[in-house]
Design a protein around this motif. Structure first.
Motif, short mmCIF file in Angstrom:
data_model
loop_
_atom_site.label_atom_id
_atom_site.label_comp_id
_atom_site.label_asym_id
_atom_site.label_seq_id
_atom_site.Cartn_x
_atom_site.Cartn_y
_atom_site.Cartn_z
N PHE F 5 0.89 -1.13 0.07
CA PHE F 5 -0.19 -0.09 -0.02
C PHE F 5 0.89 1.21 -0.06
CE2 PHE F 5 -2.90 3.28 1.73
CZ PHE F 5 -4.09 3.20 0.80
N LEU F 9 2.54 3.90 -6.14
CA LEU F 9 2.31 2.84 -6.99
C LEU F 9 0.92 3.25 -7.94
CD1 LEU F 9 2.38 -0.42 -4.90
CD2 LEU F 9 3.95 0.36 -6.52
N PRO F 10 1.09 2.94 -9.06
CA PRO F 10 0.00 3.03 -10.05
C PRO F 10 -1.47 2.58 -9.59
CG PRO F 10 1.71 2.67 -11.42
CD PRO F 10 2.32 2.55 -9.91
N SER F 11 -1.38 1.56 -9.07
CA SER F 11 -2.77 0.71 -8.54
C SER F 11 -3.24 1.54 -7.44
CB SER F 11 -2.44 -0.63 -8.26
OG SER F 11 -1.49 -0.78 -7.28
N ILE F 12 -2.57 2.14 -6.55
CA ILE F 12 -3.07 3.07 -5.66
C ILE F 12 -3.48 4.27 -5.99
CG2 ILE F 12 -2.54 3.67 -3.18
CD1 ILE F 12 -2.50 0.84 -3.39
N GLN F 14 -4.17 5.33 -8.81
CA GLN F 14 -5.39 5.39 -9.93
C GLN F 14 -6.73 5.17 -9.00
OE1 GLN F 14 -4.99 3.75 -13.75
NE2 GLN F 14 -3.26 4.48 -14.08
N VAL F 15 -6.68 4.57 -8.00
CA VAL F 15 -7.87 4.34 -7.01
C VAL F 15 -8.22 5.58 -6.53
CG1 VAL F 15 -8.97 3.23 -5.19
CG2 VAL F 15 -7.83 1.89 -6.95
N TRP F 41 -13.27 5.35 0.02
CA TRP F 41 -11.93 5.12 0.41
C TRP F 41 -11.45 3.90 0.22
CZ3 TRP F 41 -11.51 1.10 3.87
CH2 TRP F 41 -12.90 0.81 4.46
N ASP F 43 -7.92 1.25 2.00
CA ASP F 43 -6.95 1.01 2.66
C ASP F 43 -6.09 -0.30 2.27
OD1 ASP F 43 -8.30 -0.77 4.07
OD2 ASP F 43 -8.58 0.21 5.86
N GLN F 44 -5.20 -0.56 3.17
CA GLN F 44 -4.53 -1.79 3.04
C GLN F 44 -5.28 -3.11 2.85
OE1 GLN F 44 -3.08 0.49 4.79
NE2 GLN F 44 -1.43 0.23 5.50
N CYS F 46 -8.94 -3.07 2.24
CA CYS F 46 -10.45 -2.92 1.61
C CYS F 46 -10.52 -1.60 1.08
CB CYS F 46 -11.46 -2.83 2.97
SG CYS F 46 -11.46 -4.29 3.92
N ARG F 61 -9.86 -6.55 -0.54
CA ARG F 61 -9.08 -6.60 -1.71
C ARG F 61 -8.80 -7.89 -2.29
NH1 ARG F 61 -6.03 -1.88 -3.10
NH2 ARG F 61 -6.34 -0.24 -1.50
N TYR F 66 -11.18 -7.52 -10.83
CA TYR F 66 -10.66 -6.36 -11.54
C TYR F 66 -11.58 -5.29 -11.39
CZ TYR F 66 -13.78 -8.09 -15.36
OH TYR F 66 -14.86 -8.52 -15.82
N LEU F 67 -11.22 -4.01 -11.82
CA LEU F 67 -11.87 -2.75 -11.66
C LEU F 67 -12.02 -1.91 -13.00
CD1 LEU F 67 -11.25 -0.06 -8.87
CD2 LEU F 67 -11.41 0.61 -10.97
N ARG F 68 -13.04 -1.55 -13.35
CA ARG F 68 -12.98 -0.53 -14.56
C ARG F 68 -13.98 0.31 -14.38
NH1 ARG F 68 -15.29 -5.31 -18.59
NH2 ARG F 68 -13.03 -5.45 -18.89
#
Lengths: 72, 72, 72, 72, 72, 72
Positions: F5, F9-12, F14-15, F41, F43-44, F46, F61, F66-68
């Protein structure tokens, strides 16, 4: 147990032997899907399988249920 | 909890006993598939099962749901 | 969160009480399968369940969805 | 990311509030099964859910997909 | 084994090459679902896939079973 | 790889952007279930999703495939 990529472990060594000897194997995935081919390489995260046309499939370790020699 | 490959743990010791005594076992996988055989070795990542023809199947620990003695 | 085998944790202590009092429990697995019996021991990796014939089943923690008292 | 049991995290704090206020919740499991009840306690490994008869179900965190307030 | 995001590892390097060369790939998920597209980026947690309309899908690594070149 | 977390990082990141811009998203779970809403919101452990009535769903998590962006 924390998974380990230690080349002294049987699970790592035996895959290394399968790579060196280009043995045809079956990989059964957690989802029930069966992949076949020869293992090209392994690292901490993945195994790479080559099909009969030498096309690679990168398989994540967490997705693998078991590995055995290809049945004839 | 972080899984541990500590030979003092009951879960590791009892598998070690099954190996030494060549006891026939059933491994039920997370996918519902049932494998049977004798355990040949264990390490941090895997258990290796030998079928009646002594053919090995390398089973990843994360894929195992439970283990019991083979029912007769 | 990193799973912990800390005997002060409620999840570890309550299983320890179930062992001591030989309480009949139901273990529901991630696969949907239901196991019943009395818990014989627990360690970092596994719980061991004894069925009515005292036959042991070693269940990996990662395969467990939930545990409750056996319904009558 | 390594899961954390840090009471400053929203995911831990909000469950703590649900416990204190005895809010009825729905827990959807990875297997698709739905559990309902009030959360009695949480620790690193598990959440404990009480049904309407105050019977506890110990649910492993790795088995939980999501949590929401009980729909009316 | 603890997964590693080490750019020297084949599994990380080969994905990096697929990104640089904008190669069309198939991602098979643990659930059996198949996603196709070009990989836009990777980090420790996720891979991001762009579909033919350049719409991104952020895919968690733990959900991926395997990756191969898109079949024609 | 050990999930991280790390807000770099891109994954964090972008969310985090999806949260700030209150973008409607689809979360596909490992079980195949599809959740839609806006992310409130992260966090590490959820992500919290708000549905159209602002009701929160706390999603672990490990359950996310995946998420779009929500399709129209």
């Amino acid at each position: 147990m924390k998974n380990e990529f230690d080349t002294a472990l049987p699970s790592i060594r035996q895959v290394q032997t399968l790579i060196k000897e280009a043995t045809a194997v079956e990989l059964k995935l957690m989802s029930g899907e069966l992949l076949t081919g020869k293992i090209d390489w392994q690292d901490q995260n993945c195994l790479c399988l080559l099909d009969e046309n030498k096309q690679p499939t990168i398989v994540w370790r967490h997705a693998i249920a078991y590995l055995r020699l290809q049945s004839h």
